[in-house]
Design a protein around this motif. Structure first.
Motif, mmCIF file in Angstrom:
data_model
loop_
_atom_site.group_PDB
_atom_site.id
_atom_site.type_symbol
_atom_site.label_atom_id
_atom_site.label_comp_id
_atom_site.label_asym_id
_atom_site.label_seq_id
_atom_site.Cartn_x
_atom_site.Cartn_y
_atom_site.Cartn_z
ATOM 1 N N SER A 7 0.845 -1.195 0.000
ATOM 2 C CA SER A 7 0.000 0.000 0.000
ATOM 3 C C SER A 7 0.879 1.243 0.000
ATOM 4 O O SER A 7 2.106 1.149 0.169
ATOM 5 C CB SER A 7 -0.923 0.016 1.223
ATOM 6 O OG SER A 7 -0.163 0.102 2.412
ATOM 7 N N GLY A 10 0.386 6.084 -5.222
ATOM 8 C CA GLY A 10 -0.477 7.192 -5.592
ATOM 9 C C GLY A 10 0.128 8.005 -6.705
ATOM 10 O O GLY A 10 1.102 7.587 -7.350
ATOM 11 N N LEU A 11 -0.449 9.162 -6.921
ATOM 12 C CA LEU A 11 0.016 10.081 -7.945
ATOM 13 C C LEU A 11 0.783 11.214 -7.281
ATOM 14 O O LEU A 11 0.289 11.838 -6.332
ATOM 15 C CB LEU A 11 -1.167 10.642 -8.726
ATOM 16 C CG LEU A 11 -0.859 11.735 -9.761
ATOM 17 C CD1 LEU A 11 0.059 11.189 -10.852
ATOM 18 C CD2 LEU A 11 -2.142 12.293 -10.338
ATOM 19 N N LEU A 18 6.916 9.531 -1.647
ATOM 20 C CA LEU A 18 5.894 8.592 -1.222
ATOM 21 C C LEU A 18 6.543 7.575 -0.289
ATOM 22 O O LEU A 18 7.746 7.302 -0.405
ATOM 23 C CB LEU A 18 5.276 7.841 -2.404
ATOM 24 C CG LEU A 18 4.283 8.574 -3.300
ATOM 25 C CD1 LEU A 18 3.937 7.721 -4.513
ATOM 26 C CD2 LEU A 18 3.020 8.929 -2.535
ATOM 27 N N THR A 111 1.207 -2.025 -5.487
ATOM 28 C CA THR A 111 0.621 -0.697 -5.331
ATOM 29 C C THR A 111 1.151 0.192 -6.451
ATOM 30 O O THR A 111 2.353 0.193 -6.733
ATOM 31 C CB THR A 111 0.927 -0.116 -3.936
ATOM 32 O OG1 THR A 111 0.250 1.125 -3.771
ATOM 33 C CG2 THR A 111 2.415 0.070 -3.686
ATOM 34 N N GLN A 112 0.254 0.908 -7.090
ATOM 35 C CA GLN A 112 0.599 1.696 -8.260
ATOM 36 C C GLN A 112 1.191 3.044 -7.853
ATOM 37 O O GLN A 112 0.617 3.761 -7.027
ATOM 38 C CB GLN A 112 -0.641 1.943 -9.124
ATOM 39 C CG GLN A 112 -0.416 2.819 -10.337
ATOM 40 C CD GLN A 112 0.363 2.117 -11.432
ATOM 41 O OE1 GLN A 112 0.039 0.998 -11.817
ATOM 42 N NE2 GLN A 112 1.389 2.787 -11.963
ATOM 43 N N VAL A 113 2.321 3.367 -8.453
ATOM 44 C CA VAL A 113 2.962 4.668 -8.263
ATOM 45 C C VAL A 113 3.008 5.370 -9.612
ATOM 46 O O VAL A 113 3.514 4.802 -10.589
ATOM 47 C CB VAL A 113 4.388 4.511 -7.691
ATOM 48 C CG1 VAL A 113 5.116 5.847 -7.699
ATOM 49 C CG2 VAL A 113 4.324 3.930 -6.291
ATOM 50 N N ASN A 114 2.458 6.561 -9.655
ATOM 51 C CA ASN A 114 2.487 7.377 -10.869
ATOM 52 C C ASN A 114 3.172 8.697 -10.564
ATOM 53 O O ASN A 114 2.765 9.418 -9.651
ATOM 54 C CB ASN A 114 1.076 7.647 -11.376
ATOM 55 C CG ASN A 114 0.415 6.392 -11.923
ATOM 56 O OD1 ASN A 114 0.947 5.757 -12.837
ATOM 57 N ND2 ASN A 114 -0.724 6.039 -11.384
#
Length: 117
Positions: A7, A10-11, A18, A111-114
């Motif tokens: 977890s 995010g963007l 982050l 978990t996606q990191v942009n």
């Protein structure tokens, strides 16, 4: 319940930070603590890439692209592994995963990191 749950993604704008968290809810501490845990990332269409690892004693290792920007740590009592990511770049955009470096268990969802430019 998954063995590993990531977890914290995010963007964020380039230059931002982050902190990712990996939890091992199904492992008892005696199973989790001896493991060398690592963070990985994957971009669609590419292989999963090693980012960093931390041994049971806290020794760390980093891939060249993240040295000096990312910091891995762990909390054995809480069965957690963290990845503090600073000075983020657009090329850090990926899905981030954690796992045992030496004896991987089933992978979590990541978990996606942009990172926007």
């Amino acid at each position: 319940q998954a063995q590993l749950v990531e977890s914290g993604g995010g963007l964020v704008q380039a230059g931002g930070s982050l902190r990712l968290t990996c939890i091992a809810p199904r492992m008892i501490t005696s199973v989790f603590n001896p493991r060398t845990m690592g963070w990985y990332r994957q971009v669609p269409g590419e292989q999963r890439e090693f980012i960093a690892s931390v041994s049971r004693t806290g020794s760390t290792n980093y891939a060249d692209p993240v040295k000096g920007r990312f910091t891995i740590s762990r909390d054995n009592a809480r069965k957690r592994v963290y990845l503090q990511m600073n000075s983020l770049k657009p090329e850090d955009t990926a899905v981030y995963y954690c796992n045992d470096v030496m004896a991987p268990v089933s992978w979590g969802k990541g978990t996606q990191v942009n990172v926007s430019s």
